[in-house]
Each structure stands twice: as C-alpha cells, then as structure tokens.
Design an enzyme around this catalytic site. Sequence first.
Site, short mmCIF file in Angstrom:
data_model
loop_
_atom_site.label_atom_id
_atom_site.label_comp_id
_atom_site.label_asym_id
_atom_site.label_seq_id
_atom_site.Cartn_x
_atom_site.Cartn_y
_atom_site.Cartn_z
N LYS A 1 -31.05 -5.19 -5.44
CA LYS A 1 -31.46 -5.12 -4.04
C LYS A 1 -33.00 -5.10 -3.94
O LYS A 1 -33.60 -5.76 -3.10
CB LYS A 1 -30.89 -3.87 -3.37
N TYR B 1 -27.49 -2.45 -9.88
CA TYR B 1 -27.18 -2.78 -8.49
C TYR B 1 -28.41 -2.51 -7.61
O TYR B 1 -28.84 -3.36 -6.82
CB TYR B 1 -25.98 -1.96 -8.00
N SER C 1 -30.38 -1.80 1.01
CA SER C 1 -29.75 -0.50 0.87
C SER C 1 -30.81 0.57 0.70
O SER C 1 -31.88 0.31 0.14
CB SER C 1 -28.86 -0.53 -0.38
#
Length: 337
Positions: free
Chosen positions: A152, A148, A124
């Site tokens: 990643k 989050y 992302s």
Amino acid sequence: MRVLVTGGAGYIGSHTVLTLLEAGHDVVALDSLANASPESLRRVGDLAGREVDLRVVDLLDEQGLTDAVVDARPDAVVHFAGLKAVGESVAEPERYYRTNVGGTLNLVRAMDAAGCRTMAFSSSATVYGRVTQVPIREDAPLGATNPYGWSKFMVEQVLRDVAAADERWAVGLLRYFNPVGAHPSGRIGEDPTGTPNNLVPFIAQVAVGRHERLVVHGGDYDTVDGTGVRDYIHVVDLAEGHLAALERLTTTAGAHAWNLGTGRGSSVLEVVAAFSAACGHEVPYEVRDRRPGDVAASYADPALAASELGWTAERTLAQMCEDAWRWQSANPNGYAE
Ligand code: UFG
C-alpha cells in the site's frame, strides 16, 4: 460521471458501487472474482434498480485490462482490487507485490491509454506503520510492518510520482481505518474466505455459531480496558467517502491523502459489548496473548477529509454491529448458499 470500480464485487467495492449508482453515476465494475462473488453485484443491482455492468478481468492481464478500461470509457476510477490478508502477505510477499503494485502499474497504463487520469485509491491506515501518536494525521510518518502494508505504501508512492510528473492526473489516497458493518438492507456485506482474521467478521461468525468463542488478542495494553483500540467505520460511510473524494478530484489535480475514519476509538471489549447488544446474546470470548505486530491504539484525525471533502462518518458503533448482524444472520454462509 462514468466510474470504473476495480474490485467492484468485493466488500467495500460492492457498497461503493451501490452508493455511486444511488448518486446517479454510471458504473462499470471490474473484478477477477478471485476473492469475491458476482452475487454481491447481482444484489447491488436489485437494491439500485439497475443491473450492474461487471467485467471479469484480472489486473495482471495487461492486454485484457487495457481493453476493458478503454472500452468502459470511464471519467474516473475507484481502485480497490488487490490482496489484503496481512498474514498471507508475510508468507507470499512476491505475490502481494506483484498483484498490488504490479496490478496498479498496469491500471495506470491502461487509464492513460483510455485518457482517464482520475483515481481514488484504496489505501489503508496500515501505511502509518508503527503508530506512535493518536489521533493520526495525514502528515504522520509513514512505514509498514508487513508486505501487505508495504504494498500500500509503495502504491501510494507510485501514484504520487505519476501525479507529480503529469498534471492531468488527480489521485486520492484514501487511508481507511477499520471498515465494518454492512448495508442496512442486510443483502450485501463482508464475506471472508476461510476463518476471518478481522475482529467484527470473527465476532459475527461466533454469534451465528460457526466458532465457539472470540480470542481477544491481548488484555494488557495501555488502553481504557487493556484491549486494542481501533477506529471502526461503517462501510456505507466509507462508500460515501469515495463519492466525496471523486467529486473533489474532478476539480483538483495532484495526489492527496485523506484519512477515512470516524476519529473515535473503540476497544475490542467495547465492540464485543455492542455486538452482543445487537444480536441479543452475549458473545463468548477469552483474553489471550497479544497478536504480533499489533499496536495498542490507532484512530484517525478525520479533520482534513471534513474540510477538503465535506465528508464525515456519521454512523455509530451500534449501527455498525446491528447492520453486520443483519447481514450475518440472514446470510450465515455469506453469498454461498
Ligand atoms: N482482534 C482480536 N481478536 C481477533 C481479531 C482481532 O482481539 O480475532 C483485535 C486486534 O488485536 C485489534 C482489533 O481487534 O486490536 C482489530 O483487529 P483487526 O484484525 O480487525 O484490524 P487491524 O486494526 O489489525 O487491521 C486492520 C486491517 C488491515 C489494515 C489495518 C490498518 O485488517 O488490513 O487495519 O490499520 F492494514
């Protein structure tokens, strides 16, 4: 090629499964169905004219995962499965790290056991952390602003190290900007559980009357109209980016980061206007305070993907909104009917 797609029943996963099938590849989809409906892949099967092979497995079930990957005999894996809600990750960091990082470690081990070492990973643009300069190139500083995002970031590091240690590995770290829209058939699309946090799904639910109005998070940014600017990319363009990455990874070893974005930024109010045009009525909104953690503008420099993958995003913001609207109006409650 035979491609295993983890998280294959989800939003980007289901569109990618369809793109792979249409390109003539064999696909095995793997999904825990924790945040996805098997109906998405039933519809993908209708659209592709081939039934989709779905295996219901959780990445945290190490033995079940290894059995499924060995049995699928993939040439390559596209790895989407994971948790993705920013706010939830702040409240439940352990669950996010266990699922996203631990799940990927299990997958790497299972792939090794199956002799498959080619992976396109669903990363992302969030790995760019607090963006200081746009457009964003792949060599920009990395960081994160929530668990989050860190998950990643960590998975990218794990995969880089795995590829550095064993030259049989080929890994694509695909950094998505803001995926929106739906397949133009209107049969598959994004089906968020609960109230959507993301802009376009929320606007779509306002447009069908599930919410009274959009709250615009901040009108005083240093942008074209004061609202946040993002790089919205049509989910079918994104799916095609995966196909291009897989093709490239079959001829190159090592880990490679590629931005998947359009290179164009749109403000919240520009998205509202495009969606209003698509659905044929004004989408009501009110401008309120900024959302903590948001940056003013984030958009990709997509040049590396263009030169190394031969891929560029083609679809316009108008198409993204038209396709999102076709999906939302035909399926006001998503796959639950
Ligand atoms: N926005 C609103 N109102 C809403 C929702 C969003 O005004 O109800 C605004 C945001 O402030 C932002 C823009 O719309 O300016 C886009 O917000 P999204 O939540 O749709 O997307 P983000 O860019 O914040 O985050 C997305 C993904 C993350 C990912 C990140 C990477 O949701 O998972 O891009 O940059 F990490």
